[in-house]
Design an enzyme around this catalytic site. Structure first.
Site, PDB file in Angstrom:
ATOM      1  N   GLN A 100      -9.855  -1.023   5.666  1.00  0.00           N
ATOM      2  CA  GLN A 100      -9.639  -2.298   6.388  1.00  0.00           C
ATOM      3  C   GLN A 100      -9.363  -2.104   7.879  1.00  0.00           C
ATOM      4  O   GLN A 100      -8.850  -3.018   8.526  1.00  0.00           O
ATOM      5  CB  GLN A 100      -8.455  -3.064   5.778  1.00  0.00           C
ATOM      6  CG  GLN A 100      -8.653  -3.554   4.363  1.00  0.00           C
ATOM      7  CD  GLN A 100      -8.054  -2.636   3.327  1.00  0.00           C
ATOM      8  OE1 GLN A 100      -7.005  -2.052   3.539  1.00  0.00           O
ATOM      9  NE2 GLN A 100      -8.730  -2.490   2.207  1.00  0.00           N
ATOM     10  N   GLY A 148       0.821  -1.214   0.000  1.00  0.00           N
ATOM     11  CA  GLY A 148       0.000   0.000   0.000  1.00  0.00           C
ATOM     12  C   GLY A 148       0.854   1.262   0.000  1.00  0.00           C
ATOM     13  O   GLY A 148       2.087   1.202  -0.047  1.00  0.00           O
ATOM     14  N   LYS A 203     -10.125   3.326  14.727  1.00  0.00           N
ATOM     15  CA  LYS A 203      -8.741   3.075  15.147  1.00  0.00           C
ATOM     16  C   LYS A 203      -8.667   3.001  16.677  1.00  0.00           C
ATOM     17  O   LYS A 203      -7.882   2.234  17.237  1.00  0.00           O
ATOM     18  CB  LYS A 203      -7.808   4.161  14.601  1.00  0.00           C
ATOM     19  CG  LYS A 203      -7.670   4.128  13.071  1.00  0.00           C
ATOM     20  CD  LYS A 203      -6.588   5.063  12.568  1.00  0.00           C
ATOM     21  CE  LYS A 203      -6.392   4.949  11.056  1.00  0.00           C
ATOM     22  NZ  LYS A 203      -5.335   5.793  10.526  1.00  0.00           N
TER      23      LYS A 203
HETATM   24  N1  LIG Z   1      -1.298  10.781   7.749  1.00  0.00           N
HETATM   25  C1  LIG Z   1      -1.667  10.786   6.508  1.00  0.00           C
HETATM   26  O1  LIG Z   1      -1.508  11.803   5.801  1.00  0.00           O
HETATM   27  C2  LIG Z   1      -2.246   9.538   5.908  1.00  0.00           C
HETATM   28  C3  LIG Z   1      -2.543   9.482   4.557  1.00  0.00           C
HETATM   29  C4  LIG Z   1      -3.036   8.277   4.030  1.00  0.00           C
HETATM   30  C5  LIG Z   1      -3.228   7.172   4.840  1.00  0.00           C
HETATM   31  N2  LIG Z   1      -2.943   7.281   6.169  1.00  0.00           N
HETATM   32  C6  LIG Z   1      -3.153   6.107   7.050  1.00  0.00           C
HETATM   33  O2  LIG Z   1      -2.145   5.145   6.738  1.00  0.00           O
HETATM   34  C7  LIG Z   1      -2.688   3.818   6.891  1.00  0.00           C
HETATM   35  C8  LIG Z   1      -2.446   3.043   5.588  1.00  0.00           C
HETATM   36  O3  LIG Z   1      -3.194   3.659   4.552  1.00  0.00           O
HETATM   37  P1  LIG Z   1      -2.707   3.605   3.015  1.00  0.00           P
HETATM   38  O4  LIG Z   1      -3.472   4.677   2.299  1.00  0.00           O
HETATM   39  O5  LIG Z   1      -1.228   3.566   2.953  1.00  0.00           O
HETATM   40  O6  LIG Z   1      -3.305   2.167   2.583  1.00  0.00           O
HETATM   41  P2  LIG Z   1      -3.531   1.624   1.103  1.00  0.00           P
HETATM   42  O7  LIG Z   1      -2.648   2.308   0.136  1.00  0.00           O
HETATM   43  O8  LIG Z   1      -5.006   1.606   0.841  1.00  0.00           O
HETATM   44  O9  LIG Z   1      -3.009   0.121   1.235  1.00  0.00           O
HETATM   45  C9  LIG Z   1      -3.795  -0.885   1.754  1.00  0.00           C
HETATM   46  C10 LIG Z   1      -2.964  -2.152   1.863  1.00  0.00           C
HETATM   47  O10 LIG Z   1      -3.801  -3.159   2.437  1.00  0.00           O
HETATM   48  C11 LIG Z   1      -3.725  -4.309   1.619  1.00  0.00           C
HETATM   49  N3  LIG Z   1      -4.989  -5.071   1.701  1.00  0.00           N
HETATM   50  C12 LIG Z   1      -6.234  -4.651   1.409  1.00  0.00           C
HETATM   51  N4  LIG Z   1      -7.113  -5.641   1.586  1.00  0.00           N
HETATM   52  C13 LIG Z   1      -6.404  -6.726   1.999  1.00  0.00           C
HETATM   53  C14 LIG Z   1      -6.746  -8.053   2.328  1.00  0.00           C
HETATM   54  N5  LIG Z   1      -8.008  -8.499   2.276  1.00  0.00           N
HETATM   55  N6  LIG Z   1      -5.755  -8.898   2.707  1.00  0.00           N
HETATM   56  C15 LIG Z   1      -4.461  -8.479   2.748  1.00  0.00           C
HETATM   57  N7  LIG Z   1      -4.071  -7.221   2.444  1.00  0.00           N
HETATM   58  C16 LIG Z   1      -5.039  -6.359   2.067  1.00  0.00           C
HETATM   59  C17 LIG Z   1      -3.519  -3.783   0.220  1.00  0.00           C
HETATM   60  O11 LIG Z   1      -3.034  -4.826  -0.582  1.00  0.00           O
HETATM   61  P3  LIG Z   1      -3.148  -4.830  -2.189  1.00  0.00           P
HETATM   62  O12 LIG Z   1      -1.893  -4.131  -2.679  1.00  0.00           O
HETATM   63  O13 LIG Z   1      -3.190  -6.274  -2.482  1.00  0.00           O
HETATM   64  O14 LIG Z   1      -4.402  -4.090  -2.563  1.00  0.00           O
HETATM   65  C18 LIG Z   1      -2.483  -2.710   0.510  1.00  0.00           C
HETATM   66  O15 LIG Z   1      -1.217  -3.275   0.663  1.00  0.00           O
HETATM   67  C19 LIG Z   1      -4.161   3.983   7.263  1.00  0.00           C
HETATM   68  O16 LIG Z   1      -4.302   3.834   8.653  1.00  0.00           O
HETATM   69  C20 LIG Z   1      -4.486   5.401   6.845  1.00  0.00           C
HETATM   70  O17 LIG Z   1      -5.504   5.976   7.630  1.00  0.00           O
HETATM   71  C21 LIG Z   1      -2.437   8.415   6.707  1.00  0.00           C
END
Ligand SMILES: NC(=O)c1ccc[n+]([C@@H]2O[C@H](COP(=O)([O-])OP(=O)(O)OC[C@H]3O[C@@H](n4cnc5c(N)ncnc54)[C@H](OP(=O)(O)O)[C@@H]3O)[C@@H](O)[C@H]2O)c1
Length: 306
Positions: free
Chosen positions: A88, A14, A133
């Site tokens: 998730q 991700g 969370k």
């Molecule tokens: N502070 C900030 O500015 C900020 C910004 C964005 C996010 N965040 C936080 O950072 C955290 C991560 O967010 P993100 O945006 O980086 O996430 P993301 O890009 O949506 O990535 C999600 C990950 O989960 C995996 N996944 C989804 N469904 C799954 C399943 N059924 N089994 C196994 N793996 C699965 C995906 O795998 P695939 O590659 O296979 O789809 C991917 O690796 C969250 O808590 C979010 O709130 C913070």
């Protein structure tokens, strides 16, 4: 020297996950990523997966919805870091069940990487999201799983690349929309630094059952200060359009998803003051306990866009 913990990243393909995988491999931790088989053939993600392999990262095939695959993966390692996405958050309960069953995990870092969810001032729909969370935190604590919560506030790559302006791909050069009065402190941390600090914390007794706050001093600044810094760099005075808080709250109520969610998160991060101090019994400051990390300042980060 004590051996470095084996780390499993769940969600390593991700957005923030890939930075954490990279930091883990670079720091010399045996690094494992749970990957869905369908993702390996995904055109963009396959390149990322190849880069993991060439950094010595071990892929473990599995899925959040496949309990056996989770238990098997968890049993391989000492530390689990979840970087699962916003969709998730609740599903991490499945990961917690697997961690309990495996019984070998020294530290679990749930998917946080944002505001301190126990002390947020968000309005809906961001409030419900952050409260999910909180629910995960309380479950981890109730299950007695050793943890660290990483609060990294706004990712620089997400926010500074556009200043949070809608429908743009670069920081503004003529006008800028400022939410609220622009005088409230916000915090920005680069994705690489989130990775570095997170990995430093996994084997550190000072972060055990604590929150790791990432609030590097040079990166705490108000939106007005951010705009001034940018104006100096591009030698231009921007037109400033202020959206007062009551108007912003009305916009949140009147817009639909995902605009209302993005606006509500921006409101929580930029208009409501986020705390820049913490109770040492429950949290530690990453830039204080790891002074050796030369973090990327907002000032330097913006240079790439000039
Ligand atoms: N502070 C900030 O500015 C900020 C910004 C964005 C996010 N965040 C936080 O950072 C955290 C991560 O967010 P993100 O945006 O980086 O996430 P993301 O890009 O949506 O990535 C999600 C990950 O989960 C995996 N996944 C989804 N469904 C799954 C399943 N059924 N089994 C196994 N793996 C699965 C995906 O795998 P695939 O590659 O296979 O789809 C991917 O690796 C969250 O808590 C979010 O709130 C913070």
């Amino acid at each position: 020297m004590t051996e470095k913990s084996k780390i499993l990243v769940v969600g390593g393909t991700g957005y923030i996950g890939k930075f954490i995988v990279k930091a883990s491999a670079e720091a010399g931790h045996p690094t494992f990523v749970l990957v869905r088989e369908s993702t390996v053939s995904h055109p963009e993600k396959s390149k990322l997966i190849d880069s993991f392999k060439s950094s010595g990262v071990t892929l473990l095939y599995g899925d959040l919805n496949d309990h056996e695959s989770l238990v098997k993966a968890v049993k391989e390692v000492d530390v689990v870091i979840s970087t699962l996405g916003g969709q998730q958050i609740d599903d991490q309960l499945k990961l917690i069940t697997a961690i309990k069953e495996a019984g070998n995990i020294k530290r679990f870092l749930p998917s946080e990487f944002g505001l301190d969810v126990d002390h947020h001032n968000a309005v809906e729909p961001a409030a419900s999201f952050l409260n999910k969370k909180v629910n995960i935190r309380r479950t981890i604590e109730a299950e007695g799983i050793p943890y660290t919560y990483v609060c990294s506030y706004a990712f620089s790559g997400y926010f500074l690349s556009t200043f949070g302006q809608q429908n743009v791909t670069a920081p503004p050069r003529d006008k800028v929309v400022i939410l609220g009065n622009g005088n409230v402190n916000a915090i920005f941390v680069s994705e690489e630094d989130v990775g570095t600090y997170t990995i430093k914390a996994v084997d550190d007794p000072r972060t055990l059952n604590k929150t790791l706050y990432l609030r590097p001093p040079s990166n705490i600044l108000s939106f007005n200060q951010l705009v001034s810094l940018w104006e100096e760099k591009i030698k231009t005075t921007l037109e400033k359009i202020y959206i007062p808080e009551d108007q912003l709250l009305k916009n949140i109520q009147e817009s639909s998803f995902p605009t209302n969610f993005i606006l509500a998160l921006s409101h929580a991060m930029l208009v409501r003051e986020v705390s820049t101090t913490n109770d040492p019994s429950s949290g530690v400051e990453g830039s204080e306990i790891y002074p050796e990390v030369k973090y990327t300042s907002v000032d330097n980060y913006l240079d790439a866009f000039v």
